[in-house]
Design a protein around this motif. Structure first.
Motif, PDB file in Angstrom:
ATOM      1  N   SER A   1      61.689  50.162  14.514  1.00  0.00           N
ATOM      2  CA  SER A   1      62.303  49.104  13.710  1.00  0.00           C
ATOM      3  C   SER A   1      62.549  49.624  12.298  1.00  0.00           C
ATOM      4  N   GLU A   2      63.606  49.124  11.687  1.00  0.00           N
ATOM      5  CA  GLU A   2      63.878  49.456  10.290  1.00  0.00           C
ATOM      6  C   GLU A   2      64.468  48.241   9.590  1.00  0.00           C
ATOM      7  N   THR A   3      64.334  48.206   8.277  1.00  0.00           N
ATOM      8  CA  THR A   3      64.865  47.110   7.475  1.00  0.00           C
ATOM      9  C   THR A   3      66.162  47.546   6.806  1.00  0.00           C
ATOM     10  N   ARG A   4      67.182  46.704   6.894  1.00  0.00           N
ATOM     11  CA  ARG A   4      68.451  46.945   6.214  1.00  0.00           C
ATOM     12  C   ARG A   4      68.618  45.855   5.160  1.00  0.00           C
ATOM     13  N   THR A   5      69.167  46.206   4.007  1.00  0.00           N
ATOM     14  CA  THR A   5      69.369  45.242   2.936  1.00  0.00           C
ATOM     15  C   THR A   5      70.818  45.232   2.491  1.00  0.00           C
ATOM     16  N   ALA A   6      71.237  44.100   1.923  1.00  0.00           N
ATOM     17  CA  ALA A   6      72.584  44.016   1.362  1.00  0.00           C
ATOM     18  C   ALA A   6      72.706  44.999   0.206  1.00  0.00           C
TER      19      ALA A   6
ATOM     20  N   PHE B   1      73.920  44.953  -2.851  1.00  0.00           N
ATOM     21  CA  PHE B   1      73.528  44.551  -4.205  1.00  0.00           C
ATOM     22  C   PHE B   1      72.480  43.444  -4.210  1.00  0.00           C
ATOM     23  N   ARG B   2      71.904  43.137  -3.037  1.00  0.00           N
ATOM     24  CA  ARG B   2      70.932  42.050  -2.949  1.00  0.00           C
ATOM     25  C   ARG B   2      69.744  42.458  -2.086  1.00  0.00           C
ATOM     26  N   PRO B   3      68.736  43.071  -2.690  1.00  0.00           N
ATOM     27  CA  PRO B   3      67.586  43.489  -1.888  1.00  0.00           C
ATOM     28  C   PRO B   3      66.825  42.329  -1.259  1.00  0.00           C
ATOM     29  N   ASP B   4      67.100  41.077  -1.739  1.00  0.00           N
ATOM     30  CA  ASP B   4      66.436  39.920  -1.151  1.00  0.00           C
ATOM     31  C   ASP B   4      67.106  39.469   0.140  1.00  0.00           C
ATOM     32  N   ILE B   5      68.302  39.996   0.419  1.00  0.00           N
ATOM     33  CA  ILE B   5      68.986  39.685   1.674  1.00  0.00           C
ATOM     34  C   ILE B   5      68.781  40.868   2.610  1.00  0.00           C
ATOM     35  N   LYS B   6      68.040  40.652   3.666  1.00  0.00           N
ATOM     36  CA  LYS B   6      67.661  41.771   4.522  1.00  0.00           C
ATOM     37  C   LYS B   6      67.604  41.368   5.988  1.00  0.00           C
TER      38      LYS B   6
ATOM     39  N   ASP C   1      67.083  40.786  13.966  1.00  0.00           N
ATOM     40  CA  ASP C   1      66.228  39.613  13.754  1.00  0.00           C
ATOM     41  C   ASP C   1      66.994  38.489  13.066  1.00  0.00           C
ATOM     42  N   LEU C   2      67.797  38.849  12.082  1.00  0.00           N
ATOM     43  CA  LEU C   2      68.529  37.848  11.315  1.00  0.00           C
ATOM     44  C   LEU C   2      69.571  37.137  12.171  1.00  0.00           C
ATOM     45  N   GLN C   3      70.310  37.904  12.944  1.00  0.00           N
ATOM     46  CA  GLN C   3      71.369  37.319  13.778  1.00  0.00           C
ATOM     47  C   GLN C   3      70.864  36.848  15.139  1.00  0.00           C
ATOM     48  N   GLN C   4      69.640  37.248  15.492  1.00  0.00           N
ATOM     49  CA  GLN C   4      69.031  36.869  16.760  1.00  0.00           C
ATOM     50  C   GLN C   4      69.932  37.197  17.949  1.00  0.00           C
ATOM     51  N   ARG C   5      70.365  38.470  17.987  1.00  0.00           N
ATOM     52  CA  ARG C   5      71.202  38.904  19.112  1.00  0.00           C
ATOM     53  C   ARG C   5      71.079  40.409  19.304  1.00  0.00           C
ATOM     54  N   LEU C   6      71.398  40.832  20.529  1.00  0.00           N
ATOM     55  CA  LEU C   6      71.466  42.244  20.860  1.00  0.00           C
ATOM     56  C   LEU C   6      72.886  42.747  20.610  1.00  0.00           C
ATOM     57  N   ILE C   7      72.999  43.862  19.933  1.00  0.00           N
ATOM     58  CA  ILE C   7      74.298  44.410  19.565  1.00  0.00           C
ATOM     59  C   ILE C   7      74.515  45.724  20.313  1.00  0.00           C
ATOM     60  N   PRO C   8      75.515  45.786  21.196  1.00  0.00           N
ATOM     61  CA  PRO C   8      75.786  47.047  21.911  1.00  0.00           C
ATOM     62  C   PRO C   8      76.316  48.113  20.952  1.00  0.00           C
TER      63      PRO C   8
ATOM     64  N   ASP D   1      75.154  45.923   8.296  1.00  0.00           N
ATOM     65  CA  ASP D   1      75.316  46.052   6.845  1.00  0.00           C
ATOM     66  C   ASP D   1      76.454  45.180   6.314  1.00  0.00           C
ATOM     67  N   GLN D   2      77.579  45.168   7.005  1.00  0.00           N
ATOM     68  CA  GLN D   2      78.708  44.356   6.552  1.00  0.00           C
ATOM     69  C   GLN D   2      78.360  42.869   6.580  1.00  0.00           C
ATOM     70  N   TYR D   3      77.613  42.473   7.592  1.00  0.00           N
ATOM     71  CA  TYR D   3      77.187  41.074   7.701  1.00  0.00           C
ATOM     72  C   TYR D   3      76.276  40.706   6.522  1.00  0.00           C
ATOM     73  N   LEU D   4      75.346  41.594   6.175  1.00  0.00           N
ATOM     74  CA  LEU D   4      74.451  41.334   5.049  1.00  0.00           C
ATOM     75  C   LEU D   4      75.231  41.244   3.740  1.00  0.00           C
ATOM     76  N   ASN D   5      76.214  42.115   3.562  1.00  0.00           N
ATOM     77  CA  ASN D   5      77.016  42.098   2.334  1.00  0.00           C
ATOM     78  C   ASN D   5      77.853  40.832   2.225  1.00  0.00           C
ATOM     79  N   GLN D   6      78.293  40.300   3.361  1.00  0.00           N
ATOM     80  CA  GLN D   6      79.053  39.042   3.346  1.00  0.00           C
ATOM     81  C   GLN D   6      78.167  37.875   2.934  1.00  0.00           C
ATOM     82  N   LEU D   7      76.892  37.928   3.320  1.00  0.00           N
ATOM     83  CA  LEU D   7      75.956  36.864   2.935  1.00  0.00           C
ATOM     84  C   LEU D   7      75.739  36.821   1.429  1.00  0.00           C
TER      85      LEU D   7
END
Length: 276
Positions: A161-166, A168-173, A194-201, A237-243
């Protein structure tokens, strides 16, 4: 390969795995030392303290590797430090070369070894890395080196497991989990978000080509990146940046922790309570 164990001067088990036709390993207990000799003439290649967790031989091509954990040293505060050491040698070479030293939190083989050629290193509160006798992986928040988990996975798959962050927003991960080949570090399974609660192929090349057309990307965009890296970029990453544009920034005492820049407007809200 010959395998054996001894109990060292501190009562800890030391594990050995080596080719008895090429090498001899002797434990001299009253001197707290372990000697590795080359056969047939018993030429001394290396002398170790007996404060080690294991010595494991691994042959790759004409190169012989010896993997060792050493806890004979202490830091400036008197705390024991554990080091993972990688030595190499060749059949006709009369010495071992120390090629890599990495920090480790455990010295026992069962805690360090994943496969014959892969080991957990640099384990701490920030995660762990994997060393494959060639290079070190990126840091993972968690490496699920657990037989109770592995029995449900296909051969040569290790969950990490690894953590990805937006950007410019380290609080969005987001925490993502996936299976890798521990010897190549290549992602071999879909990615769980975990955030999107889905498996990504993992993307196929034809999907990347469509993305390039959709976003008018240059043909060489993401050249050199793997399909797995591109998948994580677009799907995580793109999803986090959109948030970042949708979620208000959380209020904190410091606007910038690194420079200790005070968030004045936020601090001014803390007015003393009038209890009368």
């Amino acid at each position: 390969m010959f395998e054996t164990e001894i109990k060292n001067s501190e009562g800890n088990i030391v594990y050995f795995k080596y080719d008895k036709e090429e090498y001899d390993i002797e434990y001299i207990k009253d001197q707290n030392m372990i000697i590795v000799r080359q056969l047939p003439d018993y030429h001394i290649l290396e002398i170790f303290s007996d404060k080690i967790g294991f010595i494991v031989q691994s042959n790759i091509g004409d190169q012989t590797n010896f993997l060792v954990t050493d806890y004979s040293q202490k830091d400036e505060n008197g705390k024991t430090t554990i080091q993972f050491k990688h030595y190499t040698g060749k059949k006709y070479k009369r010495s071992l070369d120390l090629v890599k030293v990495l920090n480790c939190s455990e010295f026992e083989l069962s805690s360090c070894r994943i496969t014959d050629n892969t080991y957990l290193v640099e384990q701490n509160d920030q995660g762990s890395c994997i060393y494959n006798i060639s290079q070190k992986s990126k840091r993972f928040d968690s490496v699920y080196h657990d037989d109770d988990i592995n029995k449900f996975l296909q051969e040569n798959i290790l969950l990490v497991s690894e953590t990805r962050t937006a950007l410019f927003r380290p609080d969005i991960k987001d925490t993502i989990t996936y299976g890798i080949n521990p010897e190549t570090f290549q992602i071999e399974t879909p990615i769980w978000s975990d955030l999107q609660q889905r498996l990504i192929p993992i993307y196929m090349q034809k999907e990347i080509d469509k993305l390039k057309e959709k976003w008018f990307l240059d043909h060489n965009s993401y050249e050199g990146q793997s399909l797995e890296e591109i998948t994580i970029h677009f799907e995580i990453d793109q999803y986090l940046n959109q948030l970042d544009n949708q979620i208000e920034r959380s209020q904190t005492v410091y606007e910038d922790v690194v420079d200790s820049k005070v968030n004045e407007e936020f601090v001014k809200k803390f007015i003393k309570i009038n209890r009368q």
